[in-house]
Write a protein that holds these residues in place. Structure first.
Motif, PDB file in Angstrom:
ATOM      1  N   GLU A   1      38.843  31.028  44.714  1.00 44.59           N
ATOM      2  CA  GLU A   1      38.535  32.446  44.901  1.00 44.59           C
ATOM      3  C   GLU A   1      39.815  33.274  44.900  1.00 44.59           C
ATOM      4  O   GLU A   1      40.847  32.854  45.407  1.00 44.59           O
ATOM      5  N   ARG A   2      39.720  34.446  44.258  1.00 43.28           N
ATOM      6  CA  ARG A   2      40.809  35.406  44.122  1.00 43.28           C
ATOM      7  C   ARG A   2      41.842  34.981  43.086  1.00 43.28           C
ATOM      8  O   ARG A   2      42.878  35.637  42.946  1.00 43.28           O
ATOM      9  N   ASP A   3      41.591  33.927  42.333  1.00 38.37           N
ATOM     10  CA  ASP A   3      42.483  33.555  41.230  1.00 38.37           C
ATOM     11  C   ASP A   3      42.342  34.540  40.076  1.00 38.37           C
ATOM     12  O   ASP A   3      41.252  35.058  39.798  1.00 38.37           O
ATOM     13  N   THR A   4      43.439  34.780  39.410  1.00 37.06           N
ATOM     14  CA  THR A   4      43.425  35.469  38.114  1.00 37.06           C
ATOM     15  C   THR A   4      43.761  34.417  37.068  1.00 37.06           C
ATOM     16  O   THR A   4      44.796  33.754  37.165  1.00 37.06           O
TER      17      THR A   4
ATOM     18  N   GLN B   1      35.159  37.117  43.322  1.00 34.92           N
ATOM     19  CA  GLN B   1      36.535  37.576  43.483  1.00 34.92           C
ATOM     20  C   GLN B   1      37.531  36.852  42.573  1.00 34.92           C
ATOM     21  O   GLN B   1      38.697  36.697  42.936  1.00 34.92           O
ATOM     22  N   ILE B   2      37.114  36.426  41.404  1.00 35.37           N
ATOM     23  CA  ILE B   2      38.088  35.961  40.422  1.00 35.37           C
ATOM     24  C   ILE B   2      38.103  36.951  39.266  1.00 35.37           C
ATOM     25  O   ILE B   2      37.135  37.672  39.021  1.00 35.37           O
TER      26      ILE B   2
END
Length: 251
Positions: free
Chosen positions: A92-95, A115-116
């Motif tokens: 989660e939250r990785d680009t 949230q990616i």
């Protein structure tokens, strides 16, 4: 089985699979390993295949590239296993950058949706990401009909604006001497930049891509982590584990 029929059987199997093991050829033809090895030597001398440890691979022109449809029907089980494992690396939250390709396309079903952010040059990847409500940025550029990927100056300018936690790339050839290669220099350039702008870099390739060299170099093995399937024989695993971080997943 007569020699000409054996030779045709071997070439037909290579057309279907790209890579065949000696034990598969023994089973298909009903002859001994020594006979199959002689057959492979004869066919290699004729330029019809390339011998590798434990089997043979088909010969392809360095600039020829299979279409997405052609790629999608080969090595389905292997690609699915590779894709599932690769997706498990995304948090989660990785680009992330997701390269155009059949194996990267299969990753999407297993990605966390919360949230990616995914940047991609694959039109079919973008469509599938949107269907999962994953925030998606599609690069600009010229659309290649064969691979449904965006390439060229606008793609290069677009990707240069981003920085990634991880990138996941497809590849046409991986070789212990020549590194990572692909037929199209413009696609190679996009892949090079994805590697440059990513903290972690993963190349997804089924075992048929090993010991292959195509036209345009993408990078060296030490720059990336390679995820492949367990059809890669032990000798090749030993060779490539010395050159890259190699992850072999079960089909």
């Amino acid at each position: 089985m007569l020699t000409p029929i054996r030779h045709q059987t071997i070439l037909s199997m290579l057309k279907e699979k790209d890579i065949v093991q000696i034990h598969e050829l023994v089973e298909a033809t009903g002859v001994s390993e020594s006979t199959i090895r002689r057959d492979l030597s004869d066919l290699e001398e004729q330029g019809l295949l390339k011998r590798v440890h434990g089997g043979a691979i088909s010969i392809q022109n360095k600039i020829d590239e299979p279409t997405m449809i052609e790629k999608s029907i080969k090595h389905k089980k292997e690609k699915l296993a590779i894709a599932r494992y690769a997706a498990s690396l995304v948090k989660e939250r990785d680009t992330i950058f997701l390269d155009a390709g059949t194996t990267t396309l299969q990753m999407i079903a297993f990605l966390p949706s919360d949230q990616i952010v995914v940047v991609t040059n694959g039109v079919d990847c973008a469509m599938k990401l949107i269907q999962r409500n994953i925030k998606t940025i599609l690069l600009g550029g010229e659309l290649k009909a064969s691979t449904w990927s965006l390439v060229g100056r606008e793609a290069v300018n677009s990707i240069s604006q981003y920085r990634f936690d991880k990138c996941f790339l497809g590849i046409n050839g991986i070789d212990h001497v020549h590194g990572l290669t692909t037929p199209d220099p413009e696609e190679a350039h996009v892949k090079q930049l994805a590697i440059k702008y990513s903290d972690e870099r993963f190349v997804l390739c089924d075992s048929s891509k090993f010991s292959r060299v195509t036209f345009a170099k993408v990078g060296d093995l030490h720059e990336v982590n390679v995820i492949t399937d367990d059809a890669l024989n032990e000798k090749e695993q030993e060779i490539y584990q010395k050159l890259t971080n190699l992850k072999v997943v079960r089909r």
